[in-house]
Write a protein that holds these residues in place. Structure first.
Motif, PDB file in Angstrom:
ATOM      1  N   LEU A   1       0.824  -1.209   0.000  1.00  0.00           N
ATOM      2  CA  LEU A   1       0.000   0.000   0.000  1.00  0.00           C
ATOM      3  C   LEU A   1       0.860   1.263   0.000  1.00  0.00           C
ATOM      4  CD1 LEU A   1      -2.921  -0.990   2.414  1.00  0.00           C
ATOM      5  CD2 LEU A   1      -2.858  -1.016  -0.082  1.00  0.00           C
ATOM      6  N   LEU A   2       2.004   1.227   0.660  1.00  0.00           N
ATOM      7  CA  LEU A   2       2.918   2.366   0.613  1.00  0.00           C
ATOM      8  C   LEU A   2       3.493   2.544  -0.791  1.00  0.00           C
ATOM      9  CD1 LEU A   2       4.807   1.918   4.007  1.00  0.00           C
ATOM     10  CD2 LEU A   2       3.305   3.816   3.387  1.00  0.00           C
ATOM     11  N   LEU A   3       3.821   1.443  -1.442  1.00  0.00           N
ATOM     12  CA  LEU A   3       4.281   1.514  -2.828  1.00  0.00           C
ATOM     13  C   LEU A   3       3.183   2.039  -3.747  1.00  0.00           C
ATOM     14  CD1 LEU A   3       6.292  -1.837  -3.027  1.00  0.00           C
ATOM     15  CD2 LEU A   3       7.246   0.474  -3.160  1.00  0.00           C
ATOM     16  N   THR A   4       1.930   1.706  -3.430  1.00  0.00           N
ATOM     17  CA  THR A   4       0.798   2.222  -4.196  1.00  0.00           C
ATOM     18  C   THR A   4       0.674   3.731  -4.030  1.00  0.00           C
ATOM     19  OG1 THR A   4      -0.375   0.128  -3.854  1.00  0.00           O
ATOM     20  CG2 THR A   4      -1.685   2.002  -4.590  1.00  0.00           C
TER      21      THR A   4
ATOM     22  N   THR B   1      -0.730   3.122 -13.136  1.00  0.00           N
ATOM     23  CA  THR B   1      -0.142   4.457 -13.000  1.00  0.00           C
ATOM     24  C   THR B   1       1.180   4.573 -13.753  1.00  0.00           C
ATOM     25  OG1 THR B   1       0.889   3.785 -10.913  1.00  0.00           O
ATOM     26  CG2 THR B   1      -1.230   4.911 -10.786  1.00  0.00           C
ATOM     27  N   TYR B   2       2.023   3.540 -13.670  1.00  0.00           N
ATOM     28  CA  TYR B   2       3.306   3.617 -14.357  1.00  0.00           C
ATOM     29  C   TYR B   2       3.153   3.477 -15.868  1.00  0.00           C
ATOM     30  CZ  TYR B   2       5.960   3.738 -10.034  1.00  0.00           C
ATOM     31  OH  TYR B   2       6.489   4.123  -8.838  1.00  0.00           O
ATOM     32  N   THR B   3       2.123   2.787 -16.311  1.00  0.00           N
ATOM     33  CA  THR B   3       1.833   2.745 -17.749  1.00  0.00           C
ATOM     34  C   THR B   3       1.447   4.125 -18.253  1.00  0.00           C
ATOM     35  OG1 THR B   3       1.082   0.446 -17.582  1.00  0.00           O
ATOM     36  CG2 THR B   3       0.415   1.681 -19.538  1.00  0.00           C
TER      37      THR B   3
ATOM     38  N   CYS C   1      10.920   7.249 -10.859  1.00  0.00           N
ATOM     39  CA  CYS C   1      10.072   6.051 -10.942  1.00  0.00           C
ATOM     40  C   CYS C   1      10.862   4.748 -10.933  1.00  0.00           C
ATOM     41  CB  CYS C   1       9.203   6.101 -12.207  1.00  0.00           C
ATOM     42  SG  CYS C   1       7.992   7.444 -12.200  1.00  0.00           S
ATOM     43  N   LEU C   2      12.081   4.780 -11.479  1.00  0.00           N
ATOM     44  CA  LEU C   2      12.877   3.549 -11.557  1.00  0.00           C
ATOM     45  C   LEU C   2      13.145   2.926 -10.192  1.00  0.00           C
ATOM     46  CD1 LEU C   2      14.391   1.535 -13.313  1.00  0.00           C
ATOM     47  CD2 LEU C   2      16.405   3.024 -13.177  1.00  0.00           C
ATOM     48  N   PRO C   3      13.553   3.692  -9.157  1.00  0.00           N
ATOM     49  CA  PRO C   3      13.748   3.070  -7.838  1.00  0.00           C
ATOM     50  C   PRO C   3      12.484   2.423  -7.294  1.00  0.00           C
ATOM     51  CG  PRO C   3      14.757   5.246  -7.906  1.00  0.00           C
ATOM     52  CD  PRO C   3      13.948   5.112  -9.151  1.00  0.00           C
ATOM     53  N   HIS C   4      11.330   3.075  -7.477  1.00  0.00           N
ATOM     54  CA  HIS C   4      10.066   2.507  -6.998  1.00  0.00           C
ATOM     55  C   HIS C   4       9.766   1.189  -7.700  1.00  0.00           C
ATOM     56  CE1 HIS C   4       9.856   6.260  -5.086  1.00  0.00           C
ATOM     57  NE2 HIS C   4       9.204   6.941  -6.013  1.00  0.00           N
ATOM     58  N   LEU C   5      10.007   1.147  -9.011  1.00  0.00           N
ATOM     59  CA  LEU C   5       9.734  -0.079  -9.772  1.00  0.00           C
ATOM     60  C   LEU C   5      10.656  -1.211  -9.345  1.00  0.00           C
ATOM     61  CD1 LEU C   5       9.090   1.292 -13.381  1.00  0.00           C
ATOM     62  CD2 LEU C   5       7.451   0.142 -11.892  1.00  0.00           C
ATOM     63  N   LEU C   6      11.928  -0.906  -9.109  1.00  0.00           N
ATOM     64  CA  LEU C   6      12.876  -1.936  -8.678  1.00  0.00           C
ATOM     65  C   LEU C   6      12.474  -2.523  -7.328  1.00  0.00           C
ATOM     66  CD1 LEU C   6      16.280  -0.283  -9.690  1.00  0.00           C
ATOM     67  CD2 LEU C   6      15.145  -2.205 -10.806  1.00  0.00           C
ATOM     68  N   VAL C   7      12.072  -1.649  -6.399  1.00  0.00           N
ATOM     69  CA  VAL C   7      11.631  -2.115  -5.082  1.00  0.00           C
ATOM     70  C   VAL C   7      10.360  -2.945  -5.206  1.00  0.00           C
ATOM     71  CG1 VAL C   7      10.736  -1.360  -2.848  1.00  0.00           C
ATOM     72  CG2 VAL C   7      12.738  -0.233  -3.828  1.00  0.00           C
TER      73      VAL C   7
ATOM     74  N   ILE D   1      19.536   0.953  -0.203  1.00  0.00           N
ATOM     75  CA  ILE D   1      20.580   1.031  -1.225  1.00  0.00           C
ATOM     76  C   ILE D   1      20.022   1.661  -2.496  1.00  0.00           C
ATOM     77  CG2 ILE D   1      22.052  -0.327  -2.760  1.00  0.00           C
ATOM     78  CD1 ILE D   1      22.444  -2.304  -0.458  1.00  0.00           C
ATOM     79  N   ILE D   2      18.847   1.205  -2.920  1.00  0.00           N
ATOM     80  CA  ILE D   2      18.233   1.737  -4.138  1.00  0.00           C
ATOM     81  C   ILE D   2      17.900   3.217  -3.979  1.00  0.00           C
ATOM     82  CG2 ILE D   2      16.134   1.680  -5.541  1.00  0.00           C
ATOM     83  CD1 ILE D   2      18.134  -0.393  -6.344  1.00  0.00           C
ATOM     84  N   TYR D   3      17.221   3.566  -2.884  1.00  0.00           N
ATOM     85  CA  TYR D   3      16.826   4.965  -2.697  1.00  0.00           C
ATOM     86  C   TYR D   3      18.016   5.856  -2.390  1.00  0.00           C
ATOM     87  CZ  TYR D   3      12.004   3.381  -2.752  1.00  0.00           C
ATOM     88  OH  TYR D   3      10.799   2.848  -3.139  1.00  0.00           O
ATOM     89  N   GLY D   4      19.020   5.317  -1.729  1.00  0.00           N
ATOM     90  CA  GLY D   4      20.193   6.118  -1.420  1.00  0.00           C
ATOM     91  C   GLY D   4      21.047   6.419  -2.638  1.00  0.00           C
TER      92      GLY D   4
END
Length: 308
Positions: free
Chosen positions: A111-114, A199-201, A222-228, A271-274
């Motif tokens: 839900l946080l990712l949403t 949303t990403y589409t 958007c890339l970090p969010h998608l990877l996570v 690591i991704i967000y940093g």
């Protein structure tokens, strides 16, 4: 009456084939736990401290990292104790509490990712309306729902399980709990994932139609969010499909792969967000350089006092 007052314990079978490596496992898991706590806490601290990071996107990132800290703290202390114990057991009540925290926090992750996906959608697709849509009140509502909704959903399943005796489930109660569990699973996993994909589409379509700087902004945020999301979805899918439905895999393989959910993903997030989020990476470099300069200054002071 005495049987009702007795505490029921469960034997954790996943550790049995790792007994000869338990001290090595303890050291490895303990180091990973410290790294997870330090890395996640550092980025949360940076977001809390710096005013330029007090934006919805970074607030959601901080909430996601706090969720990771709670997720691992629910599991790691007990796991470390089990590695050093001759018998790996847990009371049925403690098992239910751990189960409840595990799945409610896992649901909160989706839900946080949403919420983060919606924030990026409004920022890129409706930039002029962003300040009016993503206000502090909206962010607070999203955060409250992200933690409260899974907590309320899975508390029902936990209560149903606590009221049942082991090995004495009736078909009626089992069916009721299965239906309730499926509904909770659909609300906390497939629906958020479908919304995120939608949303990403939309972001992808609008980005390709826009200028280069819009495409660059979309890629950076958007890339970090998608990877996570991909990481957590794949690990969650394994847990549900392979472990919960059963397979012929050895117990060690089950235990090792399931361990990746609590080892890799909570460390993967910071690591991704940093590294990928430009503003966070900038503050991390400043923090590192300030610590390094402080160490150099302390060293010079020690040398001067020694010479004197």
């Amino acid at each position: 009456m005495e049987e009702e007052l007795n505490t029921t314990y469960l034997i954790l079978g996943g550790h049995m084939e790792l007994q000869k490596y338990r001290y090595l496992c303890f050291v490895f898991v303990f180091i990973m736990y410290i790294l997870i706590l330090c890395s996640n806490s550092t980025i949360v601290y940076l977001i809390w401290k710096h005013q330029d990071l007090h934006e919805p996107m970074y607030i959601f990132i901080a909430a996601l990292l706090v969720n990771s800290i709670l997720f691992t703290t629910n599991i790691y202390p007990k796991l470390l104790i089990d590695f050093l114990s001759e018998k790996q057991i847990i009371s049925y009540q403690d098992c239910l509490v751990q189960y409840y925290m595990l799945y409610s926090l896992g649901g909160s992750e989706f839900l946080l990712l949403t919420a983060m996906a919606y924030d990026r959608y409004v920022s890129i697709c409706k930039p002029l309306q962003y300040p009016t849509i993503m206000r502090k009140r909206t962010v607070s509502i999203f955060l409250t729902l992200a933690w409260l909704l899974p907590a309320c959903q899975f508390v029902g399943l936990t209560i149903m399980s606590s009221n049942q005796k082991l090995c004495s489930f009736t078909l009626k109660n089992l069916k009721a709990r299965s239906v309730f569990g499926v509904v909770a699973l659909i609300i906390t996993v497939p629906l958020p994932v479908l919304f995120i994909l939608f949303t990403y589409t939309r972001i992808l379509i609008i980005s390709f139609r826009s200028r280069r700087n819009v495409r660059r902004k979309a890629a950076q945020t958007c890339l970090p969010h998608l990877l996570v999301l991909i990481s957590f979805t794949c690990l969650g899918a394994f847990d549900v499909i392979i472990v919960r439905l059963g397979s012929d895999f050895p117990k060690t393989v089950h235990f090792t792969i399931t361990l990746q959910t609590i080892l890799c993903h909570p460390l993967f997030n910071p690591i991704i967000y940093g590294l990928k989020m430009k503003e966070i990476s900038k503050h991390l470099k400043k923090l590192y350089l300030s610590k390094k300069d402080q160490g150099v200054q302390d060293g010079r002071c020690e040398c001067q006092s020694f010479e004197e």
